[in-house]
Design a protein around this motif. Structure first.
Motif, PDB file in Angstrom:
ATOM      1  N   UNK A  82       2.729  44.424   9.312  1.00  0.00           N
ATOM      2  CA  UNK A  82       3.096  45.772   9.013  1.00  0.00           C
ATOM      3  C   UNK A  82       3.691  46.187   7.735  1.00  0.00           C
ATOM      4  N   UNK A  83       3.679  46.949   7.601  1.00  0.00           N
ATOM      5  CA  UNK A  83       4.763  47.353   5.739  1.00  0.00           C
ATOM      6  C   UNK A  83       6.484  46.812   6.128  1.00  0.00           C
ATOM      7  N   UNK A  84       6.909  47.149   7.047  1.00  0.00           N
ATOM      8  CA  UNK A  84       8.371  47.007   7.024  1.00  0.00           C
ATOM      9  C   UNK A  84       8.807  45.980   7.290  1.00  0.00           C
ATOM     10  N   UNK A  85       7.985  44.712   7.258  1.00  0.00           N
ATOM     11  CA  UNK A  85       7.886  42.955   7.149  1.00  0.00           C
ATOM     12  C   UNK A  85       7.765  42.449   5.437  1.00  0.00           C
ATOM     13  N   UNK A  86       7.610  43.628   4.754  1.00  0.00           N
ATOM     14  CA  UNK A  86       7.255  42.881   3.554  1.00  0.00           C
ATOM     15  C   UNK A  86       6.264  42.822   3.399  1.00  0.00           C
ATOM     16  N   UNK A  87       5.739  42.744   2.217  1.00  0.00           N
ATOM     17  CA  UNK A  87       4.453  42.160   1.473  1.00  0.00           C
ATOM     18  C   UNK A  87       4.709  41.178   0.030  1.00  0.00           C
ATOM     19  N   UNK A  88       4.662  40.285  -0.358  1.00  0.00           N
ATOM     20  CA  UNK A  88       4.653  39.185  -1.488  1.00  0.00           C
ATOM     21  C   UNK A  88       3.650  38.860  -1.506  1.00  0.00           C
ATOM     22  N   UNK A  89       3.554  38.992  -2.527  1.00  0.00           N
ATOM     23  CA  UNK A  89       1.934  38.842  -3.487  1.00  0.00           C
ATOM     24  C   UNK A  89       1.986  39.013  -5.054  1.00  0.00           C
ATOM     25  N   UNK A  90       1.355  37.935  -4.973  1.00  0.00           N
ATOM     26  CA  UNK A  90       0.743  38.065  -6.876  1.00  0.00           C
ATOM     27  C   UNK A  90       0.556  38.752  -7.126  1.00  0.00           C
ATOM     28  N   UNK A  91       0.358  39.641  -8.690  1.00  0.00           N
ATOM     29  CA  UNK A  91       0.114  41.217  -9.194  1.00  0.00           C
ATOM     30  C   UNK A  91      -1.209  40.830  -9.407  1.00  0.00           C
ATOM     31  N   UNK A  92      -1.788  39.572  -9.415  1.00  0.00           N
ATOM     32  CA  UNK A  92      -2.973  39.451  -9.976  1.00  0.00           C
ATOM     33  C   UNK A  92      -3.893  39.632  -9.125  1.00  0.00           C
ATOM     34  N   UNK A  93      -3.825  39.322  -7.377  1.00  0.00           N
ATOM     35  CA  UNK A  93      -4.209  39.395  -6.390  1.00  0.00           C
ATOM     36  C   UNK A  93      -3.987  40.465  -5.713  1.00  0.00           C
ATOM     37  N   UNK A  94      -3.132  41.618  -6.042  1.00  0.00           N
ATOM     38  CA  UNK A  94      -3.120  42.870  -5.362  1.00  0.00           C
ATOM     39  C   UNK A  94      -4.879  43.524  -6.240  1.00  0.00           C
ATOM     40  N   UNK A  95      -4.100  43.373  -7.560  1.00  0.00           N
ATOM     41  CA  UNK A  95      -4.841  44.453  -8.421  1.00  0.00           C
ATOM     42  C   UNK A  95      -6.631  44.071  -7.915  1.00  0.00           C
ATOM     43  N   UNK A  96      -6.916  42.631  -7.499  1.00  0.00           N
ATOM     44  CA  UNK A  96      -7.884  42.111  -7.055  1.00  0.00           C
ATOM     45  C   UNK A  96      -8.910  43.329  -5.990  1.00  0.00           C
ATOM     46  N   UNK A  97      -7.703  43.298  -4.943  1.00  0.00           N
ATOM     47  CA  UNK A  97      -7.953  43.799  -3.767  1.00  0.00           C
ATOM     48  C   UNK A  97      -8.016  45.432  -3.538  1.00  0.00           C
TER      49      UNK A  97
END
Length: 345
Positions: free
Chosen positions: A153-168
């Motif tokens: 869930x969102x309250x656990x934080x989300x650490x991700x590359x900007x490139x992968x986030x954009x791809x999603x």
């Protein structure tokens, strides 16, 4: 000449009337060691002092339409680094090198795999509630360390590359909630999750204000409706995630009625098929009973469940066998809640 080292991580914080909590989180972020952070506050229409505080303490402030999904997408658009961390404003950091350690772990996983299609989340530690509430939420803390669909869930934080986030494609901002679950499912489909070292603290005040039992039941209804395609439930239950400042004891009865209506609003034959999906979803989540047994006994019941029972539960027949249980439990919950509300009034 500016000798300040370049940031390596954008921390994106969605805010709405968070003046009481934002300064504490920003102070913790500024005290982090081992990683230079760029703090982006993305506000969705605060009516308190959140925006002036954010302009004072954050590196960037973005104003967008309300809703966490829309706000976090706007924050991501304003990011400048290769890595993004999405944090709720009531999060607490438990170690002075928490974010540096997390980013190192994620980078190492990406290097090992040879790609960056990996996202990280922290286990949770609940705070800001009486001991009985905190004890009741230990099970949720255990679930937050798992990499299972529906547990992130969102309250656990989300650490991700900007490139992968954009791809999603970023967060789905269709609803005012569930943006975290929808993105989590896409990450499972297109990459993988990892549990980050350390933990995040998060407030248990909503559970205390709304009561643990009703809040758990409503969360279960929301997740069931989401995973079984009961989209008509959500417009009917638009108040399911009211703003924290408006939280009060939860009356579950209207939400159960909305769920039952969403199952049966297209006639008998379609309703039967929908109940079948509810039963299959219930079967897919029986592992939680094994985790509960593991919590209480200290024995590896979850591993045993996954090895011996889980393969046999992945069948339509098991789902249909559990469907009457789901039907009966929800109707009993609606009846009992209606009687309880009438008695209290």
């Amino acid at each position: 000449m500016n000798d300040k080292p370049a940031a390596i991580l954008d921390v994106i914080i969605p805010t709405r009337n968070e003046a009481a909590r934002l300064p504490a989180l920003v102070a913790q972020l500024r005290a982090q060691r081992g990683a230079v952070l760029r703090i982006v506050a993305c506000d969705g229409g605060s009516e308190d002092e959140t925006i002036p505080l954010a302009e004072r303490f954050a590196d960037a402030v973005v104003v967008s339409a309300p809703g966490r999904g829309a706000q976090m997408n706007a924050g991501a658009d304003a990011a400048q680094t290769a890595w993004l961390l999405f944090l709720h404003a009531d999060s607490g950091l438990t170690q002075p090198t928490l974010l540096a350690d997390a980013l190192t772990a994620l980078r190492q996983r990406c290097k090992k795999l040879g790609h960056d299609r990996v996202a990280g989340h922290f286990p949770l530690r609940f705070t800001d509630a009486c001991p009985d509430i905190l004890n009741a939420l230990r099970f949720h803390e255990l679930k937050s360390a798992l990499n299972r669909l529906g547990c992130i869930n969102g309250d656990q934080g989300l650490l991700i590359s900007r490139r992968f986030f954009s791809e999603l494609g970023g967060f789905d901002d269709t609803l005012g909630y569930l943006e975290d679950q929808k993105l989590a499912a896409r990450i499972f489909a297109q990459g993988q999750w990892m549990t980050l070292p350390g933990a995040l603290e998060t407030s248990a005040r909503r559970f205390e204000q709304e009561s643990v039992g009703p809040r758990r039941a409503l969360n279960a209804l929301i997740m069931t409706a989401h995973h079984t395609g009961l989209e008509s439930f959500f417009p009917r239950a638009a108040d399911a995630y009211r703003e924290q400042s408006r939280a009060e004891r939860l009356n579950l009865t209207p939400f159960v009625s909305h769920f039952l209506n969403a199952v049966g609003d297209a006639g008998v034959s379609i309703g039967i098929r929908r109940w079948g999906r509810v039963g299959r979803y219930l079967a897919a989540n029986l592992w939680q009973l094994a985790l509960l047994a593991q919590q209480r006994t200290g024995k590896p019941w979850l591993a045993r469940f996954d090895r011996w029972l889980a393969p046999g539960l992945d069948s339509t027949m098991v789902g249909w066998l559990l469907t009457p249980l789901a039907w009966g439990a929800l109707h009993a919950l609606r009846f009992g809640g209606a009687i309880g509300e009438r008695y209290r009034s």
